[in-house]
Design a protein around this motif. Structure first.
Motif: not given
Ligand SMILES: Cc1cc2nc3c(=O)[nH]c(=O)nc-3n(C[C@H](O)[C@H](O)[C@H](O)COP(=O)(O)OP(=O)(O)OC[C@H]3O[C@@H](n4cnc5c(N)ncnc54)[C@H](O)[C@@H]3O)c2cc1C
Ligand SMILES: Nc1ncnc2c1ncn2[C@@H]1O[C@H](COP(=O)(O)O)[C@@H](O)[C@H]1O
Lengths: 261, 317
Positions: A6-7, A36, A39, A64, A119, A122, A128-130
């Motif tokens: 995911t980026v 990012n 990433d 997204v 990553g 971001s 630092a959640v996703t």
């Protein structure tokens, strides 16, 4: 074997900037957008595994974001990833990491990768959640801030190191498939070659809507809302002005005084 | 009455100081009839009860399990506590361990979530959390519409650790069923410092990404030597291998514990870098970007080019 990475396209602010009229974000005219930094490392880690595994390995990049974020996808594709997926809906404009994770979870269900890399954070908001929210939604094994990884495709565990405070690292095995958030310095990210950049333009990118993923706009709720954004109070710093020579002279005085020289 | 919960943490059997900062964060918004419970998961949780019996803590929940960090277990404990107590807030320090479990716990609870929170307040009866954005250049106030429970990870080195001594009720909680997918295999200590002592240095000249290229590092090494400073750096310099890791100041590097004068050149001032140096009394920031957040913690600021300043500085030493 498939690795999903995911980026995110992140924004850095110009030296001067203004807030949006509603006071809830910076006016996007003052954004400088880029993939990012974190990433670059997660994409590289996936490519290294793919290269070690040989041809039947695939690296899929997901973001997204609106069409402006295509650049982030193309940057990753130019490095050697195989294809991209971009999901967008206007209702995602205020999405936080939790909402983004809900979208990504549907992509993972669809793609059924062997591993998901994100990553560690971001660079713009450092949430630092996703990644770990995605793992929570999927019920997948997970580890954050991974600074070393040994994983061979098909294997049902991976051995990794998590980077902790003060330079200490924890060695851990994790069941696979897993969601791992990748830390800076885990590898040396490559630059895209000119050929890679050219090829990236031809690589397939799926553009999906929430509908395509079986999601309704009101099903993708955030866990937070921005009430207001504002500039922090100016620090107390005494500005040393003048020419570089004058500034350095003053700085040398300060150093000598404080160091008793 | 509202229930507030802090997830205290230990690493390898040792209580993490940041747990006390997180307690302080929640006592700052605690109302008279609120109840603050602190949960600790450990092989011997009772061993930590005394240290957690600080002002504001009404209950310590001892979960006897293992000293190994298992995100799945921590998440299960959080979910169970939330189910039982319907807390308004659950907080944990924004340390690397929380990065693994807090977002996963939040989705399992369908709670509100804010990470790296540096301020808390209640506005019109609603919890508002403050955090930074855009590389610390702005502050953001965040709220959590329609969320009964909010999970917060609290920035470290912001709240003064809770102190005092209370006599909280101690309860035991059996570790909930959890499908634990990770196994602790061991530790890798930081690499040998090779004689570089950031922790002991009184005077540090630190360089960041503004140095641009590996070939430029040497002139700053020389400048540091001539001035009698220890050369420090931000993370990208170490990650790129331009300086050994032992020079790195910050959360995943060294704490400039004895530093009295810290000159940061071409360092933006990320929270992780600040972790290692923001306490230093005399910070001088040299940066081309007047909005760089390093200026917000500096005593002296020079908006300018680090190469020009360094070159001129050479003439004085
Ligand atoms: C878990 C974790 C742990 C971390 N631990 C650490 C840590 O211990 N230490 C650490 O430092 N980072 C750490 N980081 C990384 C941190 O988030 C930042 O990425 C890093 O601190 C940025 O370093 P920097 O300030 O040198 O670079 P940047 O943020 O890129 O800043 C460079 C600065 O140089 C300025 N500049 C450019 N050219 C010039 C010039 N010619 N003259 C003057 N100024 C110039 C720019 O304006 C900019 O402000 C960690 C990150 C994570 C996720
Ligand atoms: N909009 C997004 N699309 C895809 N991935 C994202 C998005 N936002 C965050 N991520 C991923 O999550 C990581 C951490 O971001 P964050 O949770 O925002 O700190 C990033 O490095 C990405 O891998």
């Amino acid at each position: 074997m498939k690795i999903l990475v995911t980026v995110k396209q992140v924004a850095a602010l110009d030296d001067e900037f203004e807030l949006r009229d509603d006071g809830r974000d910076v006016d996007e005219d003052f954004f400088e957008e880029d993939l990012n930094e974190f990433d670059h490392y997660s994409v590289e880690e996936a490519l290294l595994i793919k290269e070690a595994a040989g041809d039947d390995a695939e690296v899929v990049i997901v973001t997204v974001g609106n069409e402006d974020t295509d650049d982030a996808l193309r940057t990753a594709l130019a490095k050697g990833a195989d294809r991209g997926i971009r999901i967008w809906d206007e209702s995602l404009a205020d999405a936080d990491g939790i909402a983004v994770a809900k979208v990504l979870a549907k992509v993972v269900e669809r793609e059924k990768p062997d591993m998901v890399f994100t990553g560690a954070q971001s660079a713009d908001f450092g949430s630092a959640v996703t990644g770990m929210a995605l793992a929570g939604l999927l019920g997948w094994p997970h580890a954050a801030v991974v600074c070393n990884l040994e994983y061979s495709p098909g294997s049902d565990t991976a051995t990794l190191r998590r980077e902790l405070e003060g330079g200490l690292e924890e060695i851990m095995t994790v069941r696979c498939p897993a969601v791992l958030s990748i830390q800076l310095g885990i590898n040396e990210p490559r630059y895209a070659s000119l050929r890679g950049i050219k090829q990236a333009k031809q690589k397939p990118v799926d553009e999906l809507t929430l509908d395509d993923l079986g999601l309704a706009a009101d099903g993708v709720t955030s866990a937070s809302r921005v009430r207001r954004m504002y500039a922090p109070e100016k620090g107390q710093a005494e500005l040393i002005t003048g020419s570089a020579a004058e500034q350095a002279t003053r700085l040398a005085e300060i150093i000598k005084e404080l160091r008793g020289m | 009455m509202a229930n507030l919960i802090v997830i205290a943490e230990q690493r390898d059997g040792e209580l993490r100081e940041t747990s006390l900062e997180t307690i302080a964060a929640l006592t700052s918004i605690k109302q008279a009839d609120d109840k603050l419970a602190v949960a600790i998961i450990a092989a011997d949780p009772q061993a930590h009860v005394q240290a957690l019996s600080v002002d504001g803590v009404d209950e310590v929940v001892a979960v006897k399990a293992t000293d190994d960090f298992q995100p799945d277990l921590t998440e299960a404990v959080i979910v169970e506590l939330a189910k039982e107590r319907k807390p308004s807030v659950i907080a944990v320090a924004h340390g690397v361990d929380a990065w693994s479990f807090a977002p996963a716990a939040a989705v399992k609870l369908d709670s509100g979530l804010a990470t790296d929170v540096m301020g808390l307040k209640v506005e019109d009866g609603e919890l508002v959390a403050t955090r930074a954005g855009y590389a610390e250049k702005v502050l953001v106030d965040i709220d959590f519409p329609e969320k009964e429970t909010v999970l917060l990870t609290v920035r470290t080195n912001v709240f003064e650790p809770a102190a005092g001594s209370g006599s909280p009720e101690v309860t035991e909680m059996a570790p909930p069923e959890a499908d634990v997918a990770t196994t602790h295999e061991g530790w890798k200590p930081p690499a040998d410092a090779g004689g570089i002592d950031i922790g002991g240095a009184e005077f540090i000249l630190s360089i960041g990404r503004g140095v641009g290229d590996e070939s430029n590092v040497e002139e700053f090494q020389e400048l540091a030597e001539n001035m009698g400073a220890t050369l420090g750096c931000s993370r990208p310099i170490a990650d790129n291998g331009w300086l050994p890791k032992a020079h790195q100041v910050g959360q995943s590097g060294q704490l400039a514990a004895n530093c009295k004068l810290y000159i940061a050149m071409g360092v933006s001032g990320s929270v992780q870098h600040q972790w290692g140096m923001k306490h230093v009394e005399n910070i001088v920031a040299v940066n081309t970007d007047p909005e760089a957040s390093i200026f917000s913690i500096a005593r002296y600021g020079i908006v300018g080019d680090m190469f020009e300043i360094a070159e001129e500085l050479e003439n004085h030493f």
